[in-house]
Write an enzyme that holds these catalytic residues in place. Sequence first.
Site, PDB file in Angstrom:
ATOM      1  N   HIS A  45       0.894  -1.085   0.047  1.00  0.00           N
ATOM      2  CA  HIS A  45      -0.153   0.008  -0.062  1.00  0.00           C
ATOM      3  C   HIS A  45       0.634   1.287  -0.181  1.00  0.00           C
ATOM      4  O   HIS A  45       0.376   2.397  -0.276  1.00  0.00           O
ATOM      5  CB  HIS A  45      -0.801   0.160   1.146  1.00  0.00           C
ATOM      6  N   ARG A  69       7.293  -5.422   3.258  1.00  0.00           N
ATOM      7  CA  ARG A  69       6.080  -6.185   3.001  1.00  0.00           C
ATOM      8  C   ARG A  69       5.892  -5.905   1.415  1.00  0.00           C
ATOM      9  O   ARG A  69       5.665  -4.714   0.949  1.00  0.00           O
ATOM     10  CB  ARG A  69       4.920  -5.350   3.742  1.00  0.00           C
ATOM     11  N   ASP A  83      16.486  -8.190  -3.457  1.00  0.00           N
ATOM     12  CA  ASP A  83      17.491  -7.687  -4.355  1.00  0.00           C
ATOM     13  C   ASP A  83      17.868  -6.271  -4.028  1.00  0.00           C
ATOM     14  O   ASP A  83      18.953  -5.877  -3.915  1.00  0.00           O
ATOM     15  CB  ASP A  83      17.033  -7.765  -5.878  1.00  0.00           C
ATOM     16  N   GLU A 144      -4.615 -12.261   7.135  1.00  0.00           N
ATOM     17  CA  GLU A 144      -5.417 -11.337   7.361  1.00  0.00           C
ATOM     18  C   GLU A 144      -6.857 -11.472   6.750  1.00  0.00           C
ATOM     19  O   GLU A 144      -7.348 -10.371   6.283  1.00  0.00           O
ATOM     20  CB  GLU A 144      -4.769  -9.756   6.706  1.00  0.00           C
ATOM     21  N   ASP A 170      -6.988  -5.876   7.744  1.00  0.00           N
ATOM     22  CA  ASP A 170      -7.974  -6.524   6.837  1.00  0.00           C
ATOM     23  C   ASP A 170      -8.788  -7.449   7.546  1.00  0.00           C
ATOM     24  O   ASP A 170      -9.530  -8.125   6.990  1.00  0.00           O
ATOM     25  CB  ASP A 170      -6.591  -7.258   5.929  1.00  0.00           C
TER      26      ASP A 170
HETATM   27  C1  3PY Z   1      -3.571  -4.897   7.737  1.00  0.00           C
HETATM   28  O1  3PY Z   1      -3.526  -4.166   8.965  1.00  0.00           O
HETATM   29  O2  3PY Z   1      -4.265  -5.214   7.060  1.00  0.00           O
HETATM   30  C2  3PY Z   1      -2.097  -4.575   7.130  1.00  0.00           C
HETATM   31  O3  3PY Z   1      -1.781  -4.879   6.207  1.00  0.00           O
HETATM   32  C3  3PY Z   1      -1.269  -3.658   8.055  1.00  0.00           C
HETATM   33  O4  3PY Z   1      -0.809  -2.502   7.074  1.00  0.00           O
HETATM   34 MG    MG Z   2      -3.567  -5.641   4.954  1.00  0.00          MG
END
Ligand code: 3PY
Ligand code: MG
Length: 499
Positions: A45, A69, A83, A144, A170
């Site tokens: 994100h 991430r 990389d 998530e 999420d």
């Molecule tokens: C979430 O809380 O879903 C995340 O991916 C954290 O950014």
């Molecule tokens: Mg998330």
Amino acid sequence: MTSPIKAALAAGESVGALWLGLGNPSVAEMAADAGPDCVIFDAQHGLWTRQTLEAGIGHVRGRVPALVRTADNTLNSINQALDAGAVGVIVPLVETAEEAAFAVAAAKYPPDGNRSAGGLRPIMNWKPYVASANSETLVGVMIETKRGLENARAIAATPGLDLVFIGTTDLALSLGVFPDNGPVHEAALMTILAACREAGIACGAFTGYAPLAALRRSHGFQMTVVADDGSLLHAHMKQAVARFRPGKPFSLAGRTALVTGANRGIGVHLVQGLLDHGVVRVYAAARDPASVNASDGRVVPLALDVTSSSQVRAAARQCRDVDLLINNAGVNFNTGLLVEGRDTYARREMEVNYFGTLAMTRAFAPVLKRNRGGILVNMLSILARQNLPAMGSLCASKAAALSLTQATRAELAAQKTHVVAVLPGAVDTDMTRDFQGPKVAPAQVAAEILDGLERGLEEIYPTEMAAGVATGLALDPQGTERMFQGFLPGPAVAARGGQ
Ligand code: 3PY
Ligand code: MG
């Protein structure tokens, strides 16, 4: 390449991350300077491009471990993050053991996986890097979703996986409990934590702010997020704008004011300032009304000790036209809280500064209501928000009065009373005789207060000192507290008081 984060997690330790979404390498450098256990570049994100990610990791590498991430669970996303020099990846939205196994394989060179060889940083140190990369690269996946939660045990048992990191937001969305979360969400977190424990791997949870990160750490989550760059900046920008932006402007001209403690200090200058602004009358209250300057015919001296309930009641009966009440009377004995034999001083400060303000508020709330709501002003101190131990009991009484002010603002909102907290720094009055630092003339402070009232502010911070402390409290409350602790003199300064 060594990964202290992987080793720390394997050893059962907890790490706190700074989360970077703004895509700015300079912000990454600031994050590293803050000294977190690791930084996490959010390529899902966040605003990172390949170039800025490479530059950002370059700014922190060697100082703080960098994790990414990844944008998604693909070979390309995972390879490009590694990389760039990340010591590990956290792969989002993993729902099954097969997907977790895919992520692990993508992060490891053959024969353990299918990571492809390349990238500037690996090549700079090629042979040793390849020799150690598979064992030292941290591989985490995010659970998530509801489906991921259902498969938590299988996911956590994936060979080669080091970490399950819970995407708490999420997960809440997927479980249908966003934004309140509550027990269903909490139970889901604990289920995932238990699955990780059973599999012998670390479990982390996205938190976003330090107190929650500390709480989750106490629950056993080994990786948490203490802050993220976007929210930090946005929150501070918003509160800075809100502090400066005027509310509904008020005119002081034509008002009838009552000022307590009107015979000295800031009170004298408030009375004069109000007259200059065109008020029709000022009840100038003091324990000794003869000490009030009543040379202007609009000044009405009033005998009032705010700790005397009968006098307070009598004042409210007499001054029925008040639509601006300034609770200015106060007492400061300049004493530390634990100084032997000073108990009565602490009580007296509470009596005047807190209970006196409360009594006046109660008595005059109906008067203000009758006069279209009016304005109620409580003279506090910046020390209401930060205790200065050299006058610890004064600060406690001012903190109580600040809390009272907040409650009053809510309770009197329905009758349209505008409630204002005034939080000055050191003012050059009798009360601060013992204070050696810079002090501002009371006339200037009174002018700053009246300006804030006219602009409709709810909190007024007269003096540069107060403005600076308020900012320090917003940006670094613990650092501000430590700074104030440093001002404690050896022996307590001489006690002085006066209302
Ligand atoms: C979430 O809380 O879903 C995340 O991916 C954290 O950014
Ligand atoms: Mg998330």
